[in-house]
Design an enzyme around this catalytic site. Structure first.
Site, mmCIF file in Angstrom:
data_model
loop_
_atom_site.group_PDB
_atom_site.id
_atom_site.type_symbol
_atom_site.label_atom_id
_atom_site.label_comp_id
_atom_site.label_asym_id
_atom_site.label_seq_id
_atom_site.Cartn_x
_atom_site.Cartn_y
_atom_site.Cartn_z
ATOM 1 N N CYS B 83 37.035 52.931 55.790
ATOM 2 C CA CYS B 83 37.034 51.897 54.748
ATOM 3 C C CYS B 83 35.810 52.008 53.843
ATOM 4 O O CYS B 83 35.719 51.313 52.833
ATOM 5 C CB CYS B 83 37.096 50.508 55.363
ATOM 6 N N SER B 207 41.023 40.146 55.594
ATOM 7 C CA SER B 207 41.393 40.595 54.254
ATOM 8 C C SER B 207 42.822 41.138 54.287
ATOM 9 O O SER B 207 43.310 41.528 55.341
ATOM 10 C CB SER B 207 40.416 41.672 53.799
ATOM 11 N N ILE B 209 46.323 43.475 53.344
ATOM 12 C CA ILE B 209 46.797 44.823 53.027
ATOM 13 C C ILE B 209 47.282 44.773 51.580
ATOM 14 O O ILE B 209 47.955 43.818 51.194
ATOM 15 C CB ILE B 209 47.915 45.226 54.011
ATOM 16 N N LYS B 331 38.119 39.627 50.998
ATOM 17 C CA LYS B 331 38.988 38.544 51.447
ATOM 18 C C LYS B 331 39.896 38.020 50.334
ATOM 19 O O LYS B 331 41.079 37.782 50.546
ATOM 20 C CB LYS B 331 38.100 37.404 51.978
ATOM 21 N N HIS B 335 41.511 44.158 49.750
ATOM 22 C CA HIS B 335 40.826 45.271 50.401
ATOM 23 C C HIS B 335 41.735 46.505 50.464
ATOM 24 O O HIS B 335 42.277 46.836 51.524
ATOM 25 C CB HIS B 335 40.403 44.815 51.810
#
Lengths: 134, 386
Positions: B83, B207, B209, B331, B335
């Site tokens: 990430c 957060s 998808i 959030k 993300h």
């Protein structure tokens, strides 16, 4: 979903996954799983050590949306278990009421089915932890 | 030593882009950034992306995106650090400029996640954990973060409510960001009433998808001048740091210390010649509310164990001492994993140019912190108004 993984890849891990074999370096640092280099002192002189499989829960969660391949068991408890020799192991808890899981709960290792790959696919076994059978 | 300045920034809205492919989003963000900088060619391209092979069966993103953006036969590669891929791609771009090998580079972060079934997406994200010792046992990323959150609450005596304030702050800021996925404020009750995903992490601690792409153009001050980019648009990448920690959460020396963030921040602060106190706003990696708390502690903003207190006491709002997630964070903005670090960079650039919809007054120095894995691979960048 992707096709099943090759069985051969996992044969290499079977001893560790059944018997909790970790490593102990020449300076006495114990770790799990066994590594080529001691994460504490950098020693490469490491011998295999079979861990007792007895430990305590230091944190846990209930997995409600698991990765694909684990849907059958959901929801299932997953925990960090600190073994009596020191290393921490991540594993599912089994044979336990989720409401009874608590910090410091004593557990012991058992071998259980972890996952099936499709109807005719391979079955993965490995360690889980449960409250000790008295 | 040479300096690196960001002279252009662009992005697509974060969300569910059913009609756009990965290449469409990446090219759109990239061309927006190039237009913003006023350049029509670059020396190279760095693509931040985590899981394109799994999510959309496409790798070789360097060639794909440079080709479709009409950049010619330039060098172009994908940078992967879970990430933190976006933050790492920005750093690779800056390194190329600082080394003198390249003058003007483009960085684009992109991720297309919505096309996968949710349980498959959960599996793919798990690839950034330890495949043999974590994912093998059915651990999702949420579950690993949940283990940390429960331990944090137990160790310092916090409740789920204490951590919910991070989500409330993120949504309050994201409500003003036209590019955010969730543009509405929420209350603490909203977080607490949302269902558990992996106890004690609830849906609103996590957060989403999503899909998205963001891009920046980096060059030297000399070149920026030559290109005729007005100085008001320059933002210097003054410091950067990157570090790893054990990939397996169970092997951490201290479950509640983001050691990689601490080391990366020390490197970035030293390079920029600043301290935590000099930073006007922080774009931290709040993939989960617990990660926001631990990040503030690792960055030296809060003492160990006191990160959650800052949120509860209102010290993280735009007009408070330590504004975080000024555009909604992971959030609320969303993300799209490999793109997130570049979104953070774009948002910091807007703040430092004074162009943010949620402007931090007189912002001169900003920090972006991008976490890969469960804290295993972390980048920290310090950006400064020129």
């Amino acid at each position: 979903m992707a096709r099943p993984m090759q069985v051969s890849r996992y044969w290499r891990h079977f001893r560790e996954k059944y018997r909790l074999i970790g490593g102990r370096c020449e300076n006495g640092h114990v770790h799990f799983p066994k590594r080529p280099v001691c994460p504490v002192c950098g020693s490469k002189n490491i011998e295999e050590v079979e861990l007792s499989g007895r430990g305590k829960v230091i944190s846990w969660t209930i997995v409600r949306n698991p990765p694909s391949g684990f849907e059958y068991y959901k929801p299932f408890p997953l925990a960090l278990v600190e073994l009596e020799e020191g290393p921490v192991v991540l594993a599912q808890l089994t044979d336990v009421d989720p409401e009874e899981i608590d910090f410091g709960m004593e557990v012991e290792v058992v071998t259980r089915k972890l996952r099936e790959f499709e109807e005719d696919g391979i079955i993965l076994y490995g360690y889980k932890f449960r409250p000790p059978v008295k | 030593m040479r300096k690196a300045v960001i002279i252009g920034a662009g992005m697509t809205p974060v969300g569910e882009h059913w009609k756009l492919g990965l290449r469409d989003m990446a090219v759109e963000a990239l061309l927006n950034a190039m237009e913003d900088a006023g350049v029509d060619k670059v020396d190279s391209l760095y693509v931040g992306n985590m899981l394109s092979g799994s999510f959309v069966e496409q790798e070789n993103l360097g060639a794909l995106i440079a080709d479709w953006a009409g950049l010619g036969n330039i060098p172009a590669v994908k940078v992967e650090a879970a990430c933190a891929s976006g933050g790492a791609a920005v750093q690779e771009g800056v390194k190329a400029v600082l080394s003198g090998l390249e003058d003007t580079v483009a960085v684009v972060g992109v991720e297309k996640m919505m096309d996968a079934w949710p349980s498959d997406a959960t599996r793919y994200l798990g690839y950034a954990a330890d495949a043999d010792w974590e994912l093998f046992h059915g651990a999702s990323f949420v579950a690993l973060n949940a283990l940390v959150m429960r331990y944090y609450m137990k160790t310092y005596g916090y409740t789920e409510e204490d951590l919910a304030y991070f989500a409330v702050n993120a949504h309050a800021n994201g409500a003003k960001n036209p590019y955010a996925m969730f543009k509405r404020p929420i209350k603490v009750e909203t977080v607490l009433k949302s269902p558990y995903v992996a106890d004690p992490i609830k849906l609103f601690d996590a957060s989403p998808i999503c899909d998205g792409a963001a891009s920046v153009i980096i060059t030297t001050p000399e070149k920026a001048k030559e290109l005729g980019v007005p100085k008001e648009k320059w933002v210097e990448v003054a410091g950067m740091g990157r570090a790893i920690d054990t990939i397996n959460l169970a092997n951490r020396e201290d479950l509640l210390s983001l050691k990689a963030a601490k080391v990366a921040a020390e490197r970035a602060y030293k390079m920029a010649g600043v301290e935590a106190n000099d930073i006007d706003f922080f774009e931290v990696h709040d993939a989960f509310t617990i990660m926001a708390a631990l990040s503030l502690e690792a960055l030296g903003v809060a003492k160990k164990g006191e990160g959650a207190k800052l949120a509860r006491e209102g010290q993280i709002a735009i007009d408070a001492d330590y504004p975080i997630q000024t555009m909604g964070g992971l959030k609320s903005r969303g993300h799209p994993v490999g793109a997130t670090g570049v979104y953070q960079t774009v948002e910091a650039v807007l703040q430092l140019r004074g162009e943010a919809p949620n402007q931090v007054p007189d912002a001169e120095v900003g920090l972006t912190q991008n976490i890969g894995g469960t804290g295993s691979n972390i980048t920290v960048n310090v950006l400064r108004r020129v």
